[in-house]
Design a protein around this motif. Structure first.
Motif: not given
Length: 469
Positions: A58-72
């Motif tokens: 998932i770290l390469e599949q969706d860079i926005n998922f486990l991301n410090a900007n994913n506030k939800v």
């Protein structure tokens, strides 16, 4: 003898044979009598009991998922945390460590320093430490040591432990990473080689294992062989109630009965006689393996299954549980739908467990209607929380709670949905999770009793968390 008097005599015998406050017990087809032994509080339920498991991919599949900007997502984790993030899954044994930053030339199925730094930032914002899986399938301890060194450098105190290989007991027969005769001793030799290499690169590194799929004997064998190693922080394994998802015979009834698989897993980690046995954690878990099944994994039945499974593990002294989660997986507690992150039924089970167990000790609890109902108790600073689960889909039950001491107040928060097959409109404490991830229970039933027992009605296919003082 007249049938009427025979029934009366049987009722008298049943009541008189119950040692815990027989005067309070009720004999009724729709009543579940619950007693608990508060004089012997049991296992402490760790604050980090609840967790999520992710595929490394998932770290390469969706860079926005486990991301410090994913506030939800960060808020959703904070609602049930602190917890433990586990990075592993099948992709951890296929993905390649590059040791460089991600760029336009990075090949697919690769993990880079950029990905680790992004994961590190996310872990630090959430406060959830990371159990990180290394690729054992390629059997390259040098590459694993290099990756581990960078993971440690980036995550620092947010690193929980390393594990080597995902479901190595399946390496021979199913994933074909090894020959069909691959055994536990083969795995142990490779695992020790990885451990030695990683410890040289990261002195004092902690480890977990064996992270098995189904061969529970490996858990006992691993503990017997490695429990004297102070750096083995955790013994772990996986638990899926049923599967595969392609099986047409699986429906929501398949996950609501008594679990022989879970009982077998619990027996395996208790089988070791080692005095230095590390704690046990289910590091990957869900209801139907193979990505989950629509109408089973993503409906309210999964919430009742998950809540009961968490409590069974807690009652048996387990360190915690990580529900497998990800993109396109029907059993995920949190899922992206049309680009929006939403809390699914299983997530509400996690909320109910959090509110019913926080900072508590599991208390031995007995229930006389165990086929369809369950009851679990925790003690926190003199306050008792009982989680009552009714998996009978045809009738409600009166849970008759027998404490044996005076009760000053009762508060009830319910886990409910319109039906057992509802995929939406699940609530806990009368509330839904807000779009921004925040949650606060709003509807709690309060009672002021003046006796030593009380009754809480739990409708068919629902659960309740009862706080008693």
């Amino acid at each position: 003898m007249n049938k009427f008097w025979l029934i009366i005599l049987l009722a008298v015998v049943l009541v008189s044979c119950h040692k815990d406050h027989p005067e309070d017990l009720i004999i009724n087809d729709h009543t579940a009598n619950v007693t608990f032994d508060e004089s012997h509080p049991g296992n402490l339920i760790p604050a980090t009991f609840e967790g999520l498991s992710f595929e490394t991919g998932i770290l390469e599949q969706d860079i926005n998922f486990l991301n410090a900007n994913n506030k939800v997502l960060i808020q959703l984790l904070k609602n049930v945390g602190p917890g433990v993030l586990r990075m592993g899954g099948a992709t951890s044994d296929f993905i390649t460590w590059t040791g460089t930053e991600r760029n336009g030339d990075t090949p697919p199925n690769s993990i880079t320093t950029t990905d680790i730094d992004r994961l590190s930032a996310f872990a630090k914002v959430t406060g959830w430490p990371v159990l990180f899986g290394l690729n054992l399938a390629n059997n390259d301890s040098g590459v694993a040591a290099s990756e581990a060194a960078y993971v440690y450098q980036s995550l620092g105190s947010s690193l929980y432990a390393f594990q080597s290989g995902n479901e190595p007991d399946a390496f021979g027969p199913y994933t074909h990473h090894r020959n069909p005769g691959y055994s536990f001793n083969d795995f142990l030799s490779e695992w020790r080689g990885y451990q030695s290499a990683v410890q040289k690169a990261v002195p004092g590194a902690n480890f977990a294992g064996p992270d098995i799929a189904f061969n529970t004997y490996w858990i006992t064998a691993f503990t017997d062989n490695e429990s004297t190693d102070v750096n083995v922080k955790l013994q772990d394994g996986h638990y899926y109630e049923t599967g595969p998802a392609s099986n047409p015979g699986i429906d929501y009834h398949s996950i609501l009965g008594h679990s022989l698989k879970l009982a077998g897993l619990l027996q395996s980690f208790k089988a070791s006689t080692s005095k230095n046995q590390p704690p046990f954690r289910v590091t990957e878990c869900n209801n139907v393996y193979g990505g989950g099944k629509p109408g089973v994994s993503d409906v309210f039945a999964s919430a009742l299954w998950a809540l009961d499974a968490m409590w069974i593990l807690a009652d048996n002294g387990c360190q915690g549980i990580n529900f497998h989660t990800g993109i396109g997986l029907y059993y995920s507690p949190v899922m992206k739908e049309n680009g929006v992150l939403k809390a699914k039924p299983e997530y509400y089970a996690m909320l109910a467990f959090k509110y019913g167990s926080i900072n508590g000790r599991s208390i031995s609890t007995k229930i006389d209607e165990a086929d369809y109902c369950s009851a679990h108790t925790s003690l926190t600073n003199g306050t008792y929380s009982l989680t009552l689960i009714n998996k009978n889909l045809n009738k409600s039950f009166d849970f008759n709670i027998v404490r044996g001491k005076n009760i000053s107040s009762i508060a009830v928060s319910r886990l409910t949905a319109p039906s057992i097959t509802s995929a939406t409109d699940v609530t806990f404490g009368g509330s839904k999770v807000n779009a921004d991830g925040t949650f606060s229970p709003s509807a709690t039933e309060n009672y002021t009793p003046n006796k030593t027992s009380f009754i809480v009605n739990v409708p068919a296919g629902s659960a309740a968390v009862v706080t008693v003082q």
